[in-house]
Design an enzyme around this catalytic site. Structure first.
Site, mmCIF file in Angstrom:
data_model
loop_
_atom_site.group_PDB
_atom_site.id
_atom_site.type_symbol
_atom_site.label_atom_id
_atom_site.label_comp_id
_atom_site.label_asym_id
_atom_site.label_seq_id
_atom_site.Cartn_x
_atom_site.Cartn_y
_atom_site.Cartn_z
ATOM 1 N N LYS A 74 -63.446 -32.195 15.313
ATOM 2 C CA LYS A 74 -64.282 -33.117 16.103
ATOM 3 C C LYS A 74 -65.081 -32.320 17.135
ATOM 4 C CE LYS A 74 -63.779 -37.409 18.839
ATOM 5 N NZ LYS A 74 -62.805 -38.329 19.465
ATOM 6 N N SER A 95 -63.866 -43.227 18.696
ATOM 7 C CA SER A 95 -64.984 -42.326 18.708
ATOM 8 C C SER A 95 -64.961 -41.272 17.613
ATOM 9 C CB SER A 95 -65.036 -41.618 20.063
ATOM 10 O OG SER A 95 -63.892 -40.791 20.230
ATOM 11 N N SER A 112 -59.093 -43.417 19.589
ATOM 12 C CA SER A 112 -60.151 -42.762 18.804
ATOM 13 C C SER A 112 -59.696 -41.966 17.591
ATOM 14 C CB SER A 112 -60.975 -41.846 19.697
ATOM 15 O OG SER A 112 -61.815 -42.626 20.499
#
Ligand code: GLN
Length: 531
Positions: free
Chosen positions: A80, A155, A179
């Protein structure tokens, strides 16, 4: 070897160990898959073919040299974009960090590199990890591999979609309010938020430091556990890091996968289900409970009254911490610097112009909210009250652990929503996280496993939360559920996802993708025979 990308990470590791495949071959297969499907999915902000192939070649060489290797050595991973990667752009999905090149690796990135997992690229995310849809990325949204018109959650939608679309077998995410788990639930993948302090936050760009936690994403429970073991453990660079060994998550996952869960006691959280939860989500949840009961798990209902206030408490604490953390993006130290078009370029004017241009609307909303909640005269009423609620939530967990080993609920109240559907309505987006937030507020571990397809043909997740440091038991229960469900379905849930290559080859656009996909097509399929 037909399609290497369809293997599990554990299977890849087995083939690597047996010399049947090389890390270079595996990495190439994934880079090709990314080339094929990522134009439609947009899971990656940046791929790193040269870096990944060089790391893969080094892993292969180390194996030939007879080096002692980690189990996952040679298996590629996606990271990420909230995690610092030395020498490689790290944007956090924000314009303000568009050209930031960190001088160091996050500890978890260093660990995956030392374990010789080639890094395929950096995945898309909501700006500074604020959001539940990945639509708040400054670089455009990620699409859900199950239906390209829908969001992959957020997210960390990029990490979940990369794994769900077979672009990477493994990925790293971060979870401040859900997330990792919420995107896992809506993409039919597995995601775990470790116990707070169980995985280092050093090099994780901070959103809300008392809630943030890095964790693993994969397509099944064992792969998730194996990656957890690579990244977990004490880090002197992180003051909140637990100084204790990584829990035996892979061993306990294997135990669960073998059906060994008899005597475990779980509590169904009364406040996390029913009203506001989609029917198909509840149906799959109930069926999963039935399977666990058949395996000898003791199930009771547990009330956690303060959980009803978790969302408002979170949306005061998180923005408060974020407003403080994001003060460092001041045009002086990192990334973007904008000189105002008019007037003198004073420090304040440059900071103002940079933050105006560099931050998106959701980030600005939260900075304003947090600054307000922390300001003199309002601090006690908002931030102070929220911290008290946080204590009540922790107490609810503590009293639950007197009677049960773990708490369970649907991970998310609904399946994936359509792109754009909630963008203008932040509150309805925030509601995605009602079931995941309590674990962050208490620092306890949580995991989401696929529980099937809801009535709309889209994936839904089953969440397990346990006491701090009990991560291994979560994997045990999750493993048992996964084994029972895969057995019932006749294969993993993702086998029934749409064929993205065929969609691309057919020249179909995102709008033609439809939901649901091929379907396993028998009575006990992932929809519970409700098609
Ligand atoms: N969706 C939640 C939020 O918008 C959680 C974010 C996260 O876990 N990083 O704050």
């Amino acid at each position: 070897m037909s399609d290497l990308t369809r293997l599990t990470a554990a299977e890849m590791a087995g083939l690597l160990a047996g010399g049947q495949v090389s890390s270079v071959e595996l990495t190439k297969a994934h880079l090709e898959r990314i080339d094929q499907v990522d134009p439609a999915v947009h899971a990656f902000l940046q791929t790193l073919p040269e870096v990944a192939l060089a790391e893969a070649a080094a892993a292969d060489q180390a194996r030939r040299d007879g080096e002692q290797l980690a189990e996952l050595a040679g298996v590629p991973v996606a990271v990420k974009d909230v995690l610092a990667t030395k020498g490689l752009r790290t944007t956090c999905g924000s314009r303000i960090l568009e050209n930031w090149i960190p001088a160091y690796d996050a500890t978890v990135v260093r660990k995956v590199r030392e374990a010789r997992l080639p890094v395929l690229g950096k995945t898309n995310m909501d700006e500074f990890a604020m959001g539940s849809s990945t639509e708040h990325s400054a670089y455009g949204p990620t699409h859900n591999p199950w239906d390209l018109e829908r969001v992959p959650g957020g997210s960390g939608g990029g990490s979940a979609a990369a794994v769900g679309a077979f672009e990477a077998p493994l990925a790293l995410g971060s979870d401040t309010g859900g997330s990792i788990r919420q995107p896992a639930a809506v993409t039919g993948t597995v995601g775990a938020k470790p116990t707070y302090g169980g995985v280092s936050r050093y090099g994780l760009v901070a959103m809300a430091s008392s809630l943030d936690q890095v964790g693993p994403v994969a397509r099944n429970v064992l792969d998730t556990a194996l990656l957890h073991e690579v990244i977990g453990g004490h880090d002197p660079m992180d003051q909140t890091s637990l100084n204790e060994p990584v829990p035996p998550v892979a061993e306990m996952a294997r135990r669960g996968l073998a059906g060994d869960v008899k005597g475990l006691r779980i509590g169904v959280v009364a406040e996390l289900g029913g009203r506001g939860y989609q029917q198909g989500v509840m149906d799959r949840f109930q069926e999963a409970l039935k399977l666990l009961a058949d395996l000898g798990v003791e199930i009771q209902e547990v009330s956690c009254p303060s959980f009803s206030y978790a969302l408002p408490a979170y949306y005061l604490i998180m923005p408060s911490e974020a407003s403080s953390n994001l003060a460092r993006f001041d045009a002086m130290r990192y990334g973007l610097r904008v000189t105002p078009a008019e007037g003198p370029a004073t420090v304040e004017a440059v900071m103002g112009a940079t933050r105006e241009a560099g931050f998106g609307p959701e980030v600005k909303r939260r900075i304003i909210l947090g600054t307000y909640a922390l300001s003199a005269g309002y601090y006690d009423a908002y931030y102070g009250s929220a911290q008290k609620v946080r204590t009540l939530i922790q107490r609810d967990f503590e009293s639950a652990w007197e009677n049960v080993d773990m708490l369970v609920s649907p991970t998310v109240p609904t399946t994936a929503f359509k792109l754009g559907e909630k963008l203008e309505d932040p509150l309805s987006m925030y509601l995605q996280d009602v079931a995941t937030i309590p674990a962050n507020l208490a620092g306890t571990p949580g995991i989401s496993v696929p529980s099937g397809l809801a009535e709309d043909g889209l994936p839904t997740g089953f969440q397990v939360v346990g006491p701090a440091r009990a991560d291994a038991y979560l994997y045990q229960l999750a493993g048992a559920l996964e084994a029972a469900l895969v057995d019932k379905w006749g294969g993993p849930l993702l086998d029934s996802a749409p064929d993205l290559v065929a969609l691309a080859a057919g020249g179909q656009t995102a709008g033609d993708a439809g939901s649901g996909g091929r379907g396993i097509g028998h009575q006990d399929g992932p929809t519970g025979g409700a098609k």
